[in-house]
Design a protein around this motif. Structure first.
Motif, PDB file in Angstrom:
ATOM      1  N   PHE A  48      46.042  38.099  41.714  1.00 41.23           N
ATOM      2  CA  PHE A  48      44.985  37.453  40.929  1.00 41.23           C
ATOM      3  C   PHE A  48      44.083  36.584  41.790  1.00 41.23           C
ATOM      4  N   PHE A  49      44.644  35.966  42.835  1.00 35.10           N
ATOM      5  CA  PHE A  49      43.803  35.231  43.773  1.00 35.10           C
ATOM      6  C   PHE A  49      42.759  36.163  44.393  1.00 35.10           C
ATOM      7  N   LEU A  50      43.198  37.348  44.826  1.00 32.09           N
ATOM      8  CA  LEU A  50      42.281  38.303  45.448  1.00 32.09           C
ATOM      9  C   LEU A  50      41.260  38.841  44.458  1.00 32.09           C
ATOM     10  N   VAL A  51      41.685  39.070  43.212  1.00 27.93           N
ATOM     11  CA  VAL A  51      40.743  39.547  42.183  1.00 27.93           C
ATOM     12  C   VAL A  51      39.561  38.604  42.070  1.00 27.93           C
ATOM     13  N   PHE A  52      39.844  37.312  41.934  1.00 30.03           N
ATOM     14  CA  PHE A  52      38.769  36.348  41.693  1.00 30.03           C
ATOM     15  C   PHE A  52      38.025  35.979  42.981  1.00 30.03           C
ATOM     16  N   ALA A  53      38.703  35.993  44.132  1.00 31.98           N
ATOM     17  CA  ALA A  53      38.017  35.710  45.396  1.00 31.98           C
ATOM     18  C   ALA A  53      37.014  36.813  45.722  1.00 31.98           C
ATOM     19  N   ILE A  54      37.431  38.075  45.571  1.00 35.03           N
ATOM     20  CA  ILE A  54      36.539  39.204  45.833  1.00 35.03           C
ATOM     21  C   ILE A  54      35.407  39.231  44.807  1.00 35.03           C
ATOM     22  N   SER A  55      35.745  38.976  43.560  1.00 34.69           N
ATOM     23  CA  SER A  55      34.723  38.967  42.507  1.00 34.69           C
ATOM     24  C   SER A  55      33.667  37.911  42.778  1.00 34.69           C
ATOM     25  N   GLU A  56      34.089  36.751  43.288  1.00 31.16           N
ATOM     26  CA  GLU A  56      33.125  35.686  43.576  1.00 31.16           C
ATOM     27  C   GLU A  56      32.137  36.109  44.658  1.00 31.16           C
ATOM     28  N   CYS A  57      32.638  36.809  45.686  1.00 31.49           N
ATOM     29  CA  CYS A  57      31.752  37.294  46.753  1.00 31.49           C
ATOM     30  C   CYS A  57      30.635  38.157  46.177  1.00 31.49           C
ATOM     31  N   HIS A  58      30.999  39.105  45.326  1.00 31.96           N
ATOM     32  CA  HIS A  58      30.017  40.048  44.793  1.00 31.96           C
ATOM     33  C   HIS A  58      29.163  39.410  43.695  1.00 31.96           C
ATOM     34  N   MET A  59      29.713  38.424  42.983  1.00 31.22           N
ATOM     35  CA  MET A  59      28.916  37.732  41.973  1.00 31.22           C
ATOM     36  C   MET A  59      27.803  36.918  42.625  1.00 31.22           C
ATOM     37  N   LEU A  60      28.099  36.287  43.745  1.00 33.93           N
ATOM     38  CA  LEU A  60      27.068  35.544  44.471  1.00 33.93           C
ATOM     39  C   LEU A  60      25.979  36.482  44.982  1.00 33.93           C
ATOM     40  N   ALA A  61      26.368  37.708  45.366  1.00 34.48           N
ATOM     41  CA  ALA A  61      25.376  38.705  45.789  1.00 34.48           C
ATOM     42  C   ALA A  61      24.512  39.138  44.609  1.00 34.48           C
ATOM     43  N   ALA A  62      25.139  39.324  43.448  1.00 30.71           N
ATOM     44  CA  ALA A  62      24.390  39.701  42.245  1.00 30.71           C
ATOM     45  C   ALA A  62      23.397  38.611  41.862  1.00 30.71           C
ATOM     46  N   MET A  63      23.797  37.356  42.003  1.00 28.73           N
ATOM     47  CA  MET A  63      22.906  36.244  41.688  1.00 28.73           C
ATOM     48  C   MET A  63      21.746  36.166  42.679  1.00 28.73           C
ATOM     49  N   ALA A  64      21.995  36.533  43.947  1.00 26.54           N
ATOM     50  CA  ALA A  64      20.914  36.561  44.936  1.00 26.54           C
ATOM     51  C   ALA A  64      19.903  37.649  44.577  1.00 26.54           C
TER      52      ALA A  64
END
Length: 310
Positions: free
Chosen positions: A103-119
């Motif tokens: 679950f740590f990896l799920v949310f850590a990886i998701s955060e990386c791509h969410m920040l890209a989506a926001m950019a």
């Protein structure tokens, strides 16, 4: 050595942030405060965006998703860390450790791509404002968020499956305050070459690809802003991006330091410090960054409190 000769580990002991007893209570209170602030801040951001009609835009829909990821990210790590400060031995079973890692990896990886989506959202808003409502429609936003979580789930599954094949037979003390990839691999008595390659390749994909997406977006954004003649127009355009840039710098800087180098090079003490930033401090700071530096959020917050008083 034959596999049958191994003493298979069924539980681990998390060493925690420090072994100095005089710091335990101070660190417990510090991280308890950080966690409470994280929960209140991110839940508040989700609630505010959900109940404020002016914030029902793609930018804030993605921000709400980021707040949810931050809330879950912190909850996976911090409660167990707090236990470590007040117990003599912080024991975690093998299944619990693998679940925490997943679950740590799920949310850590998701955060990386969410920040890209926001950019990308900021790129469309500034570089193609007339097409913004079409390009960032509600359907597109839903697909973007679904894609972010899909990448998070896929990456975490690959890492965890690879970790499940590792045989642990060394000292069961994990030199970390949660079950992370490199500290677990240090305890392996089987080959970890495949695991280390998977970590390096997937980390490059999940850190470098979003980072390049963000960098590319901001190159076009800056070029577009510099073409704006009015000083007020430039200032307004920069202000819509400054919060996102701050969040990106802290998160990607600490994550890259942790995962984009071989485990033989990285120090676990340095890794602990780095992980404190992206696993504990970033989830707390994001609501502050996006609220204190955003006029829309501050305006919606004032209206929200007025409604409560009435």
């Amino acid at each position: 050595m034959a596999k049958g000769n191994h003493s298979i580990v069924t539980e681990f002991i998390l060493s925690g942030l420090t072994e100095k007893p005089e710091l335990q209570i101070f660190l417990f209170l510090l991280f308890l405060g950080i966690y409470v602030f994280t929960v209140v801040g991110n839940l508040g951001m989700i609630t505010l965006i959900g109940f404020s009609a002016p914030l029902h835009t793609p930018m804030y829909y993605l921000l709400s998703s980021l707040s949810f990821i931050d809330l879950c990210h912190s909850t996976v790590i911090t409660p167990k860390m707090l236990v470590n400060f007040v117990t003599e031995k912080n024991i975690i079973s093998y299944p619990e450790c693998m679940a925490q890692l997943y679950f740590f990896l799920v949310f850590a990886i998701s955060e990386c791509h969410m920040l890209a989506a926001m950019a990308y959202d900021r790129y469309v808003a500034i570089c193609s404002p007339l097409l913004y409502n079409v390009t960032m429609s509600s359907g597109v936003c839903c697909w973007m968020v679904a894609g972010v979580y899909t990448l998070g789930l896929a990456g975490a599954t690959v890492h965890t499956v690879c970790m499940l094949r590792v045989v642990f037979c060394k000292a069961e003390v994990i030199n970390h305050y949660f079950c992370d990839l490199f500290p677990l691999l240090e305890l392996s008595c089987s080959s970890t070459l495949i695991n280390e390659r998977v970590v390096l390749y997937l980390s490059a994909f999940n850190i470098l690809l979003p980072a390049l997406t963000i960098l590319s977006s901001y190159i076009f954004i800056i070029a577009s802003i510099l073409r704006i003649r009015s000083t007020s127009g430039r200032s307004k355009a920069f202000s819509t991006c400054s919060s996102h840039i701050s969040a990106v710098a802290v998160f990607f800087g600490s994550a890259a330091f942790m995962y984009l180098q071989p485990s033989s090079v990285s120090s676990m003490d340095q890794a602990k410090l780095s992980s404190v930033f992206y696993a504990t401090l970033v989830p707390m700071l994001n609501p502050l960054i996006y609220s204190l530096r955003n006029k829309d959020v501050k305006g919606a917050l004032k209206k929200f409190f007025v409604k409560i008083k009435l």
